[in-house]
Design a protein around this motif. Structure first.
Motif, mmCIF file in Angstrom:
data_model
loop_
_atom_site.group_PDB
_atom_site.id
_atom_site.type_symbol
_atom_site.label_atom_id
_atom_site.label_comp_id
_atom_site.label_asym_id
_atom_site.label_seq_id
_atom_site.Cartn_x
_atom_site.Cartn_y
_atom_site.Cartn_z
ATOM 1 N N VAL A 149 -10.710 -3.028 14.458
ATOM 2 C CA VAL A 149 -9.454 -2.361 14.111
ATOM 3 C C VAL A 149 -8.353 -3.372 13.827
ATOM 4 C CG1 VAL A 149 -7.650 -0.823 14.968
ATOM 5 C CG2 VAL A 149 -10.053 -0.273 15.384
ATOM 6 N N HIS A 150 -8.284 -4.443 14.608
ATOM 7 C CA HIS A 150 -7.218 -5.429 14.401
ATOM 8 C C HIS A 150 -7.383 -6.141 13.060
ATOM 9 C CE1 HIS A 150 -5.126 -9.342 14.784
ATOM 10 N NE2 HIS A 150 -4.242 -8.628 15.458
ATOM 11 N N ASN A 151 -8.596 -6.634 12.783
ATOM 12 C CA ASN A 151 -8.805 -7.407 11.563
ATOM 13 C C ASN A 151 -8.721 -6.558 10.305
ATOM 14 O OD1 ASN A 151 -9.193 -9.607 13.188
ATOM 15 N ND2 ASN A 151 -11.411 -9.682 12.946
ATOM 16 N N GLU A 152 -9.219 -5.329 10.361
ATOM 17 C CA GLU A 152 -9.332 -4.521 9.154
ATOM 18 C C GLU A 152 -8.290 -3.415 9.049
ATOM 19 O OE1 GLU A 152 -13.555 -3.563 8.112
ATOM 20 O OE2 GLU A 152 -13.943 -4.442 10.088
ATOM 21 N N ASN A 153 -7.516 -3.201 10.104
ATOM 22 C CA ASN A 153 -6.491 -2.165 10.080
ATOM 23 C C ASN A 153 -5.106 -2.777 10.265
ATOM 24 O OD1 ASN A 153 -4.700 -0.060 10.653
ATOM 25 N ND2 ASN A 153 -6.221 1.166 11.700
ATOM 26 N N GLU A 154 -4.890 -3.419 11.422
ATOM 27 C CA GLU A 154 -3.566 -3.957 11.720
ATOM 28 C C GLU A 154 -3.140 -5.031 10.726
ATOM 29 O OE1 GLU A 154 -1.419 -2.811 14.008
ATOM 30 O OE2 GLU A 154 -2.905 -1.225 14.255
ATOM 31 N N GLN A 155 -4.094 -5.815 10.238
ATOM 32 C CA GLN A 155 -3.747 -6.918 9.344
ATOM 33 C C GLN A 155 -3.787 -6.543 7.867
ATOM 34 O OE1 GLN A 155 -4.814 -11.026 11.612
ATOM 35 N NE2 GLN A 155 -6.542 -10.034 10.621
ATOM 36 N N ILE A 156 -4.209 -5.341 7.559
ATOM 37 C CA ILE A 156 -4.275 -4.960 6.154
ATOM 38 C C ILE A 156 -2.861 -4.826 5.601
ATOM 39 C CG2 ILE A 156 -4.272 -2.446 6.470
ATOM 40 C CD1 ILE A 156 -6.435 -2.307 4.316
ATOM 41 N N ALA A 157 -2.681 -5.240 4.350
ATOM 42 C CA ALA A 157 -1.342 -5.281 3.761
ATOM 43 C C ALA A 157 -1.403 -4.793 2.321
ATOM 44 C CB ALA A 157 -0.782 -6.698 3.814
ATOM 45 N N PHE A 158 -0.594 -3.781 2.014
ATOM 46 C CA PHE A 158 -0.497 -3.254 0.664
ATOM 47 C C PHE A 158 0.875 -3.566 0.078
ATOM 48 C CE2 PHE A 158 -3.790 -0.607 2.524
ATOM 49 C CZ PHE A 158 -4.737 -0.558 1.502
ATOM 50 N N GLY A 159 0.940 -3.650 -1.216
ATOM 51 C CA GLY A 159 2.213 -3.874 -1.886
ATOM 52 C C GLY A 159 2.223 -3.190 -3.242
ATOM 53 N N THR A 160 3.370 -2.643 -3.615
ATOM 54 C CA THR A 160 3.470 -1.919 -4.887
ATOM 55 C C THR A 160 3.497 -2.845 -6.090
ATOM 56 O OG1 THR A 160 5.886 -1.934 -4.731
ATOM 57 C CG2 THR A 160 4.743 -0.030 -3.803
ATOM 58 N N GLY A 161 3.657 -4.148 -5.860
ATOM 59 C CA GLY A 161 3.780 -5.075 -6.978
ATOM 60 C C GLY A 161 2.480 -5.730 -7.396
ATOM 61 N N VAL A 162 1.361 -5.341 -6.799
ATOM 62 C CA VAL A 162 0.073 -5.945 -7.127
ATOM 63 C C VAL A 162 -0.601 -5.086 -8.195
ATOM 64 C CG1 VAL A 162 -2.119 -6.782 -6.219
ATOM 65 C CG2 VAL A 162 -0.080 -6.797 -4.770
ATOM 66 N N LEU A 163 -0.508 -5.522 -9.441
ATOM 67 C CA LEU A 163 -0.993 -4.726 -10.564
ATOM 68 C C LEU A 163 -1.982 -5.520 -11.399
ATOM 69 C CD1 LEU A 163 2.378 -3.166 -11.800
ATOM 70 C CD2 LEU A 163 0.719 -2.180 -10.218
ATOM 71 N N VAL A 164 -2.816 -4.823 -12.134
ATOM 72 C CA VAL A 164 -3.747 -5.435 -13.076
ATOM 73 C C VAL A 164 -3.299 -5.095 -14.489
ATOM 74 C CG1 VAL A 164 -5.673 -5.348 -11.455
ATOM 75 C CG2 VAL A 164 -5.272 -3.414 -12.990
ATOM 76 N N ASP A 165 -3.883 -5.767 -15.480
ATOM 77 C CA ASP A 165 -3.548 -5.481 -16.863
ATOM 78 C C ASP A 165 -3.794 -4.005 -17.169
ATOM 79 O OD1 ASP A 165 -2.939 -8.095 -17.155
ATOM 80 O OD2 ASP A 165 -4.685 -8.649 -18.358
ATOM 81 N N GLY A 166 -2.871 -3.406 -17.860
ATOM 82 C CA GLY A 166 -2.981 -1.984 -18.187
ATOM 83 C C GLY A 166 -2.103 -1.116 -17.319
ATOM 84 N N LEU A 167 -1.631 -1.659 -16.180
ATOM 85 C CA LEU A 167 -0.680 -0.966 -15.323
ATOM 86 C C LEU A 167 0.626 -1.746 -15.318
ATOM 87 C CD1 LEU A 167 -2.807 0.114 -12.223
ATOM 88 C CD2 LEU A 167 -2.180 1.458 -14.220
ATOM 89 N N ASP A 168 1.722 -1.026 -15.315
ATOM 90 C CA ASP A 168 3.028 -1.669 -15.355
ATOM 91 C C ASP A 168 4.008 -0.862 -14.516
ATOM 92 O OD1 ASP A 168 5.021 -3.429 -15.992
ATOM 93 O OD2 ASP A 168 4.851 -3.189 -18.162
ATOM 94 N N PHE A 169 5.154 -1.447 -14.263
ATOM 95 C CA PHE A 169 6.186 -0.760 -13.504
ATOM 96 C C PHE A 169 6.969 0.189 -14.407
ATOM 97 C CE2 PHE A 169 5.759 -5.016 -11.579
ATOM 98 C CZ PHE A 169 5.267 -4.631 -10.344
ATOM 99 N N SER A 170 7.415 1.270 -13.829
ATOM 100 C CA SER A 170 8.350 2.142 -14.515
ATOM 101 C C SER A 170 9.762 1.706 -14.151
ATOM 102 C CB SER A 170 8.125 3.600 -14.107
ATOM 103 O OG SER A 170 8.530 3.790 -12.758
#
Length: 331
Positions: A149-170
């Protein structure tokens, strides 16, 4: 003993301040990562919130569990094709298990005897082999619980700025603010090298070049094109190659003054009224009861103003709340 105690004192990392409580499970979804989180809101006298309030205080505001709720993206993104043409998108995940909700009384009864029931329900369902699925044109399946749980849950980190080609910000102002804030929160909460942790790192077959070095808990080594001393580009000595420029980013054309102004054609009550009219009768009853219970704690002028807003959504909506508050003659 002192070494063990010192480690014990540091075994936890701070709670997330920008994310509500949730649950982590691995799945299959063609390269997307999804994190479900419940949403809440504050009382507001602005008409734009009527649709949200109608959902929130109906039984849909309390999902029975993670498996039987739909997912809705908060932010608006832009999909861009090979020609650089863009369209605005919001992501909706539709539960293939159906929708199940709880009344306030049912939720209180569960909470009284079991903390974290939704997490337990999802964990046990996956363990039984009943892997829940959501559909976003491409199906998503959660099929493995975390082993640590600690390694795969508590330390997991998401961000809205991580995009790939074909996706962009509005031009979503909230998304623009979150694009910096989310990643910066992870640097503060987990550490500056949080992207090197296995749970946050890309697949092993993907080469990542960040030109970053040092900082606490650093163990990843970037590929620097044969010279570890070159951490910039372009360089005539060595260093990294410049990015492929074949991708055409979205280039909006703007003419005229850019300003902050109210939308001229507003429809603040239509969606809320439609939602109220399409609810089953028991959901309408529960919605009215929840609103009456909470608005009953407010001053009368606030009650009257909220009843007026509900009446703009639907006459029966406002009338029933007013009757429950005992102000039907004054609304």
């Amino acid at each position: 003993m002192g070494r063990c105690t010192s480690h014990f004192d540091r075994e936890r990392i701070p709670e997330r301040v920008v994310h509500a409580r949730g649950f982590v499970a691995d799945g299959e979804f063609r390269g997307f990562a999804v994190k479900f989180r419940t949403e809440d809101g504050n009382w507001s006298n602005t008409p734009e919130s009527m649709h949200m309030l109608t959902w929130l205080f109906s039984p849909r505001g309390i999902p029975a569990n993670y498996r039987t709720q739909d997912g809705f993206g908060v932010n608006t993104y832009r999909m861009v094709n090979a020609a650089g043409e863009g369209v605005l998108v919001k992501y909706h995940w539709k539960s293939q298990q159906g929708i199940e909700s709880l009344t306030e009384e049912q939720a209180a009864a569960i909470q009284a005897r079991e903390l974290g029931h939704a997490s337990k329900d999802l964990y046990e369902a996956i363990e039984r082999g009943e892997c829940p699925r959501w559909e976003l044109h491409v199906q998503m399946t959660l099929n493995r619980n975390v082993s640590n749980v600690h390694n795969e849950n508590e330390q997991i980190a998401f961000g809205t700025g991580v995009l790939v080609d074909g996706l962009d910000f509005s031009d979503d102002k909230m998304l623009v603010g979150r694009t910096f804030s989310y990643s910066d929160t992870q640097r503060c909460r987990v550490g500056p090298n949080y992207l090197q942790l296995p749970i946050n790192a890309p697949r092993e077959d993907v080469q990542v070049n960040t030109n970053q070095d040092g900082g606490q808990m650093s163990y990843g080594v970037d590929n620097r094109a044969g010279n570890p001393h070159i951490n910039f580009e372009p360089s005539s000595v060595a260093g990294l190659d410049q990015a492929d420029e074949s991708y055409r980013e979205y280039r909006p054309f703007v003419s005229g003054q850019v300003m902050r102004a109210p939308i001229e054609r507003q429809n603040n009550y239509g969606q809320a009224g439609e939602r109220f009219r399409t609810m089953p009768q028991w959901e309408r009853d529960d919605l009215v009861k929840n609103l009456v219970n909470l608005l009953g704690q407010c001053d009368k002028h606030i009650q009257q103003e909220m009843v007026w807003h509900f009446s703009q959504c639907d006459d029966a909506y406002g009338r029933r709340v007013a009757e429950g508050l005992g102000i039907a003659d004054h609304a």
